[in-house]
Design a protein around this motif. Structure first.
Motif, mmCIF file in Angstrom:
data_model
loop_
_atom_site.group_PDB
_atom_site.id
_atom_site.type_symbol
_atom_site.label_atom_id
_atom_site.label_comp_id
_atom_site.label_asym_id
_atom_site.label_seq_id
_atom_site.Cartn_x
_atom_site.Cartn_y
_atom_site.Cartn_z
ATOM 1 N N THR A 165 5.875 9.132 15.464
ATOM 2 C CA THR A 165 5.801 9.780 14.027
ATOM 3 C C THR A 165 7.184 10.172 13.238
ATOM 4 O O THR A 165 8.384 9.614 14.186
ATOM 5 N N THR A 166 7.780 10.923 12.443
ATOM 6 C CA THR A 166 8.454 11.379 11.884
ATOM 7 C C THR A 166 9.712 11.927 12.240
ATOM 8 O O THR A 166 11.075 11.672 12.432
ATOM 9 N N SER A 167 9.366 12.585 12.873
ATOM 10 C CA SER A 167 10.495 13.709 14.077
ATOM 11 C C SER A 167 10.870 12.264 15.503
ATOM 12 O O SER A 167 12.252 12.266 15.294
ATOM 13 N N ASN B 228 0.878 -1.031 0.149
ATOM 14 C CA ASN B 228 -0.140 0.054 0.074
ATOM 15 C C ASN B 228 1.194 0.971 -0.512
ATOM 16 O O ASN B 228 2.227 0.998 0.091
ATOM 17 N N ALA B 229 0.444 2.785 -0.759
ATOM 18 C CA ALA B 229 0.236 3.552 -0.573
ATOM 19 C C ALA B 229 2.124 3.825 1.191
ATOM 20 O O ALA B 229 3.140 4.203 1.255
ATOM 21 N N SER B 230 1.155 3.731 1.964
ATOM 22 C CA SER B 230 2.302 3.829 3.050
ATOM 23 C C SER B 230 2.999 2.719 3.471
ATOM 24 O O SER B 230 3.943 3.640 3.616
ATOM 25 N N LEU C 80 3.471 12.492 5.004
ATOM 26 C CA LEU C 80 4.129 11.810 5.660
ATOM 27 C C LEU C 80 4.858 10.888 7.268
ATOM 28 O O LEU C 80 4.164 9.965 6.742
ATOM 29 N N ASN C 81 4.104 11.724 8.099
ATOM 30 C CA ASN C 81 3.964 11.360 8.999
ATOM 31 C C ASN C 81 2.426 11.107 9.519
ATOM 32 O O ASN C 81 2.989 10.169 9.661
ATOM 33 N N LYS C 82 1.787 10.655 8.990
ATOM 34 C CA LYS C 82 0.234 10.094 9.005
ATOM 35 C C LYS C 82 1.539 8.646 8.928
ATOM 36 O O LYS C 82 0.637 7.570 9.463
ATOM 37 N N ALA C 83 1.546 8.745 7.075
ATOM 38 C CA ALA C 83 2.012 7.121 6.803
ATOM 39 C C ALA C 83 2.917 6.630 8.010
ATOM 40 O O ALA C 83 2.484 5.081 8.253
ATOM 41 N N SER D 233 10.148 15.106 3.372
ATOM 42 C CA SER D 233 8.706 15.275 2.814
ATOM 43 C C SER D 233 8.796 15.547 1.698
ATOM 44 O O SER D 233 8.748 15.685 0.219
ATOM 45 N N ILE D 234 10.281 17.011 1.659
ATOM 46 C CA ILE D 234 10.248 17.368 -0.053
ATOM 47 C C ILE D 234 11.728 15.951 -0.799
ATOM 48 O O ILE D 234 10.768 16.397 -1.683
#
Length: 301
Positions: A241-243, A185-187, A230-233, A220-221
């Motif tokens: 989280t991304t961080s 899937n995309a995530s 991005l964070n949601k995925a 993300s860039i």
């Protein structure tokens, strides 16, 4: 984890010597595609490199860039960012063109070359050309090839100008639209690419090496997705989280550097993307409950 493929390693793969008057840090060179293929019986998948590439190619090939796939039937420009996974799969026997190789520091004080869309987004990095466009761009590459061999006192300024002209002219053309590669899937696809980009910045092998991607926005860039997406995925796939993922990987590298090197705290902080050593110390202590100095002196695991 693959080590960084540096310029001298790249030239050895071609059985060629790097130009004697070019330092690794401010390197610029142009090589003909035909010469690179003489020493490659098989194609090699992307490994982390210390340099950028801009190529003009003619011939049938497949380009795998990040999570996108592009089929080149004849002519194309290819812009390669060293942080994004890339694989050139040669299909046809007849291949020609030129490859421009340079480091980001070659443009130091002359602009942010890495900030242009062709080096930021997969859908802008591969630019199919018609015969007319190919002839025009190849003329610019050939001019740069000739100027590089000359003795004009300001030739590197001229070469920067020619390369920027190639970048801008390419961005005026309609970029190719790639087809995402298969994934469950995309995530999961986004999470996989994020983790690959994150891991490719490590290990840090020299004290003058610093990570390029430090924030969720930076990633993300590079991945051409909104930072919230991005964070949601990542949250969906990893539970973090991304961080949190970025900080955990930086902390892991900090522990390795503190234990295995004699670098100063300032040098380690800079390599890990901290502008001030006290910011690094606060970051490390908040997560390890001890200061970097205490961790190093007491060999805490």
């Amino acid at each position: 984890m693959d080590k960084i493929v540096r310029l001298n390693t790249f030239y050895k793969s071609l059985s060629a010597d790097a130009p004697a008057d070019e330092a690794e840090i401010r390197h610029f060179n142009i090589i003909r595609v035909e010469d690179t293929l003489l020493h490659r019986n098989v194609t090699v998948k992307y490994s982390r490199r210390s340099f950028f590439k801009v190529s003009i190619i003619r011939g049938r090939s497949n380009i795998h860039y990040a999570d996108q796939f592009f089929e080149i039937t004849d002519y194309a420009l290819v812009f390669t960012n060293p942080l994004i996974p890339f694989h050139w799969e040669i299909i046809g026997q007849e291949q020609e063109g030129l490859v421009c190789i340079f480091t980001e520091d070659f443009f130091n004080q002359f602009g942010n070359i890495a900030g242009y869309p062709v080096f930021q987004r997969p859908d802008a990095a591969i630019v199919p050309l018609n015969a007319e466009h190919y002839a025009r761009f190849k003329q610019l590459f050939e001019k740069a090839y000739t100027e590089l061999a000359g003795n004009y006192a300001y030739k590197y300024d001229l070469l920067r100008g020619l390369l920027l002209e190639i970048v801008h002219e390419a961005q005026k053309l309609q970029p190719a639209l790639g087809t995402p590669t298969a994934a469950s899937n995309a995530s999961e696809r986004i999470a996989s690419l994020f983790m690959e980009l994150l891991d490719r910045q490590f290990p840090i092998e020299m004290s003058n090496q610093t990570i390029k991607l430090k924030t969720p926005t930076d990633f993300s860039i590079q991945l051409n997705v909104h930072v919230n997406h991005l964070n949601k995925a990542l949250k969906e796939v990893t539970g973090y989280t991304t961080s949190q993922l970025i900080q955990e990987r930086i902390l892991k590298e900090a522990r390795v550097l503190l234990k295995s090197t004699q670098w100063t705290i300032n040098e380690i902080a800079w390599s890990l993307g901290f502008e001030e050593a006290n910011h690094f110390s606060a970051f490390f202590k908040s997560r390890s409950k001890v200061t970097p100095k205490h961790f190093r002196l007491n060999s805490i695991d």
